[in-house]
Design a protein around this motif. Structure first.
Motif, PDB file in Angstrom:
ATOM      1  N   GLU A  69       0.821  -1.208   0.000  1.00 30.91           N
ATOM      2  CA  GLU A  69       0.000   0.000   0.000  1.00 30.91           C
ATOM      3  C   GLU A  69       0.856   1.260   0.000  1.00 30.91           C
ATOM      4  O   GLU A  69       1.850   1.344   0.720  1.00 30.91           O
TER       5      GLU A  69
ATOM      6  N   TRP B  33     -13.174   2.316   5.860  1.00 26.14           N
ATOM      7  CA  TRP B  33     -13.540   1.339   6.898  1.00 26.14           C
ATOM      8  C   TRP B  33     -14.189   2.037   8.089  1.00 26.14           C
ATOM      9  O   TRP B  33     -15.205   1.556   8.602  1.00 26.14           O
TER      10      TRP B  33
ATOM     11  N   SER C 216      -3.396   4.925  -0.903  1.00 23.75           N
ATOM     12  CA  SER C 216      -4.316   3.785  -0.988  1.00 23.75           C
ATOM     13  C   SER C 216      -4.677   3.267   0.399  1.00 23.75           C
ATOM     14  O   SER C 216      -5.838   2.924   0.665  1.00 23.75           O
TER      15      SER C 216
ATOM     16  N   LYS D 256      -8.491   3.289   2.226  1.00 26.39           N
ATOM     17  CA  LYS D 256      -9.118   2.090   2.787  1.00 26.39           C
ATOM     18  C   LYS D 256      -9.500   2.309   4.251  1.00 26.39           C
ATOM     19  O   LYS D 256     -10.572   1.879   4.702  1.00 26.39           O
TER      20      LYS D 256
END
Length: 345
Positions: A315, A327, A319, A323
């Protein structure tokens, strides 16, 4: 085949348990004291069954640890159990000494006794993997080279001093007693299930609640940011192929200031969850008095683990943080349960 994971209900430990069970059929014995930062809800997606066995207990409880080792016969112990928040260590250092130093010592004693009694073939394959932090190396100036495994230890907080002591104990048990150990020193982790006292989840929770986003000092303290999923993959690789007695630095190759990190989060929230008044979440950023003894910069040179074991982070910060923000937006029930229990700071 079985492994024993300590601290497996905390942030990194829980992510590791989930990652391990997604990649392996080996059973995980998960020992966690369930302090304020331990949360079994982080593992709620696991189906009840023999592949994940949770035991509430303390790594310093030698009788319990010895019982688990003798009953389940693990081929490896991965030690995540630690008190880890710098502010809390400044306010109350004794808990850090007890868990990170005394607890690690007692765990090492129990593991060494168990390992010595193993048949030769099993003893040769056994590993004790100790998960530590880059904070043991101290602070870097702006132009300094990143921390390598040969960097001297210069801890500056009760937390980092207690972790440094635990690292030294692990090294001593290898050199004195022959215990087959591995040590990893990681940079700042972020990702799902992180307790909302650490920078990124705290800022996310405050932003969505309309609260101030407090940054220590000028906010230009630099950290290397490592997505927790990449950290879990690195630990699996070190356990699989790391050389006994060696230390491996694990970093995300993402040096950013705290101000840059929070500004990036604000821009993501502006796009994904705009404020009703149309203002940017950046308007909630405030600067507060700096933390005592605040380290200015950490940076990890992860060249050794890449050269010797072939691991690199998958990652980028962009990125990984996308995420992470996604989340937290999708799992507000978990966040609110933690905050509602009065545990978040």
């Amino acid at each position: 085949m079985t492994i024993l994971v300590t601290g497996g209900a905390g942030f990194i430990g829980a992510n590791f348990v989930l990652d391990w069970l997604a990649c392996s059929e080996e059973t995980v014995i998960n020992l966690d004291k369930l302090t304020y930062a331990g949360n079994l809800q982080s593992l709620a997606s696991l189906r009840p069954g023999a592949q994940h066995i949770f035991v509430q207990g303390d790594i310093g409880d030698a009788g319990l640890v010895q019982q688990l080792l003798e009953h389940y016969r693990p081929r490896a112990v991965i030690n995540f159990a630690a008190e880890s928040h710098v502010d809390r260590s400044i306010e109350g250092p004794e808990a850090f000494v007890q868990t990170n130093i005394v607890g690690t010592f007692r765990l090492l004693q129990s593991v060494t006794t168990y390992w010595r009694a193993l048949p030769t073939s099993q003893g040769g394959a056994f590993r004790f993997l100790h998960v530590s932090t880059d904070e043991v190396y101290g602070s870097l100036a702006e132009g300094d080279a990143a921390f390598t495994e040969a960097h001297p230890y210069q801890p500056n907080s009760p937390y980092s001093a207690s972790k440094a002591a635990s690292d030294h104990l692990v090294r001593a048990y290898h050199h004195t007693y022959g215990l087959p150990v591995l040590t990893t020193n990681c940079s700042n982790n972020y990702g799902p299930w992180q307790f909302p006292e650490k920078l990124i989840p705290l800022m996310l929770a405050n932003a969505l609640s309309g609260k101030a986003l407090p940054l220590y000092g000028d906010g230009l303290q630099i950290r290397d940011w490592l997505y927790v999923g990449d950290h879990c993959a690195a630990i699996r690789r070190v356990l699989e192929a790391g050389a006994v007695g060696e230390v491996y630095n694990i970093g995300g190759c993402n040096e950013m200031s705290n101000l840059e990190v929070i500004s990036h989060i604000c821009r993501l929230l502006d796009a994904l969850r705009p404020r009703a008044d149309g203002q940017s979440y950046c308007s909630q950023i405030i600067h507060v008095a700096d933390r005592p003894g605040h380290d200015r910069r950490y940076a990890i040179n992860a060249g050794k683990v890449e050269r010797e074991l072939g691991w690199r982070p998958a990652e980028t910060f962009e990125s990984g943080i996308a995420k992470t923000v996604g989340w937290y937006l999708d799992n507000q029930a978990w966040v609110q349960a933690v905050l509602g229990a009065g545990l978040g700071r």
